[in-house]
Write an enzyme that holds these catalytic residues in place. Structure first.
Site, mmCIF file in Angstrom:
data_model
loop_
_atom_site.group_PDB
_atom_site.id
_atom_site.type_symbol
_atom_site.label_atom_id
_atom_site.label_comp_id
_atom_site.label_asym_id
_atom_site.label_seq_id
_atom_site.Cartn_x
_atom_site.Cartn_y
_atom_site.Cartn_z
ATOM 1 N N TYR A 283 53.905 48.191 50.105
ATOM 2 C CA TYR A 283 52.813 48.511 48.797
ATOM 3 C C TYR A 283 52.147 47.212 48.606
ATOM 4 O O TYR A 283 50.748 47.311 48.406
ATOM 5 C CB TYR A 283 53.725 48.892 47.791
ATOM 6 C CG TYR A 283 52.805 49.305 46.478
ATOM 7 C CD1 TYR A 283 51.770 50.398 46.806
ATOM 8 C CD2 TYR A 283 53.135 48.601 45.308
ATOM 9 C CE1 TYR A 283 51.104 50.522 45.331
ATOM 10 C CE2 TYR A 283 52.323 48.987 44.028
ATOM 11 C CZ TYR A 283 51.170 49.894 44.095
ATOM 12 O OH TYR A 283 50.685 50.337 43.124
ATOM 13 N N GLU A 290 43.205 46.782 50.508
ATOM 14 C CA GLU A 290 42.586 47.237 49.606
ATOM 15 C C GLU A 290 41.562 46.120 48.897
ATOM 16 O O GLU A 290 40.095 46.504 48.974
ATOM 17 C CB GLU A 290 42.994 48.172 48.434
ATOM 18 C CG GLU A 290 43.756 49.457 49.106
ATOM 19 C CD GLU A 290 44.500 50.056 47.787
ATOM 20 O OE1 GLU A 290 44.248 49.908 46.615
ATOM 21 O OE2 GLU A 290 45.620 50.725 48.232
#
Length: 359
Positions: A283, A290
């Site tokens: 994660y 991103e």
């Protein structure tokens, strides 16, 4: 004057002590607790020495609760006392030497293992009683069927993306990085549009997960997919697309089958461990990928003026969308902290409850 003591019989459970005082036609009964563990009894009645005043003191092994329940019958006095801590006592009194007037109550007597089985049977009966009083949802099967199919479809979609990217990586090597978007974008669009239901499901009460963690994740991914990659042709050929898609799908191919099996009451331990552990490295790596995509898109938005906000001539021509994305970078890492804490608490609750069941 000699103090007369009645015959007292005792038994215990994990949370209670039972005393039976052999005193018929008892009257003027006075039962009190001194301190945290000393019981004082005094009553008039017919005992071993005829009609007399009888009394006794018992100093218990451990503290008890102050509430004392008593029941008088023609033949005896029944006393029930709750232990402060629910556990099995090795004996009744603090002193190892048992008082002469005290004896086991074999009518109530159970050893520790038998008492444990009795307790489990009561808990099972209480659970069944509670469940029978709870009104069953007539649409529970329909809801479970919907959730099962949703998770199955998402699992198949992300599995297709993961397998496709993995095979192309082995065949083409690093060259596969630069056409990831063109080979997998359609399926990723489908999966991320479906993921909007994960925000709707908590609002409808279909799942118990929080609304805000789901909204943060779904909204964040959709900004990257539809705005950064989908609207900028220059971003679609960059290697960062591969890393973002691969990290997303690596998490989801374990998360969705876990929820899918949960709908049918199945718990597969290896899958459960992967679902609650694999996100710990993946994660944060996904959020970093991103962020790299956002940073790489900033000069492109400045150059193309895409999504720029027009301004009055006195203030300049327009406000670049890149400023919004810079603010979004801050929000992204704040969302990382919120979601990471939420997922960590989920993991703690899961494995804490499993340890309790084992013990």
């Amino acid at each position: 004057m000699q103090i007369l003591t009645p015959q007292v019989f005792w038994a215990q459970r994990h949370g209670e002590i039972f005393l039976r005082v052999e005193l018929s036609d008892a009257s003027d009964v006075d039962i009190s607790l001194q301190g945290h563990n000393t019981l004082q009894f005094r009553a008039q009645g017919h005992g071993a020495k005829g009609d007399n005043q009888y009394e006794f003191n018992l100093e218990f092994l451990e503290p008890v609760k102050p509430e004392i329940h008593q029941k008088l019958t023609q033949r005896q006095v029944d006393i029930k006392i709750r232990k402060r801590d629910e556990r099995w006592w090795e004996r009744l009194t603090l002193r190892e030497k048992k008082p002469l007037f005290l004896a086991p109550d074999f009518d109530r007597w159970l050893d520790e293992s038998d008492a444990e089985m009795e307790l489990q049977a009561k808990e099972k009966i209480n659970k069944i009683s509670v469940e029978s009083r709870v009104r069953k949802d007539p649409y529970i099967s329909l809801k479970k069927g919907y959730l099962f199919m949703y998770n199955l479809v998402q699992f198949l979609g992300f599995s297709w993306i993961f397998v496709n990217m993995t095979v192309r990586l082995f065949i083409l090597g690093q060259d596969s990085f630069y056409d990831t978007f063109h080979t997998t974008a359609d399926m990723m669009y489908f999966c991320q549009m479906m993921a909007v239901l994960e925000v709707v499901n908590p609002l409808l009460g279909l799942v118990k997960t929080g609304f805000f963690p789901a909204m943060i994740q779904v909204a964040g991914r959709n900004v990257i997919l539809f705005v950064i990659f989908g609207c900028l042709d220059e971003m679609q050929n960059k290697a960062v697309v591969f890393y973002v898609f691969y990290l997303w799908s690596s998490i989801e191919i374990f998360r969705y089958p876990f929820y899918m099996l949960a709908c049918i009451g199945t718990d597969w331990k290896p899958l459960t461990w992967l679902r609650y552990s694999l996100w710990i490295p993946l994660y944060p790596l996904g959020v970093v990928a991103e962020a790299v995509a956002v940073i790489q898109s900033l000069p492109i938005f400045d150059e193309t003026r895409l999504f720029s906000v027009p301004l009055p001539s006195a203030l300049g021509h327009s406000l670049s969308f890149s400023y919004t994305l810079q603010l979004y970078l801050v929000v992204m890492f704040l969302g990382l902290f919120i979601n990471f804490r939420h997922l960590y608490k989920q993991r703690q609750r899961r494995y804490r409850s499993r340890k309790r069941k084992v013990h």
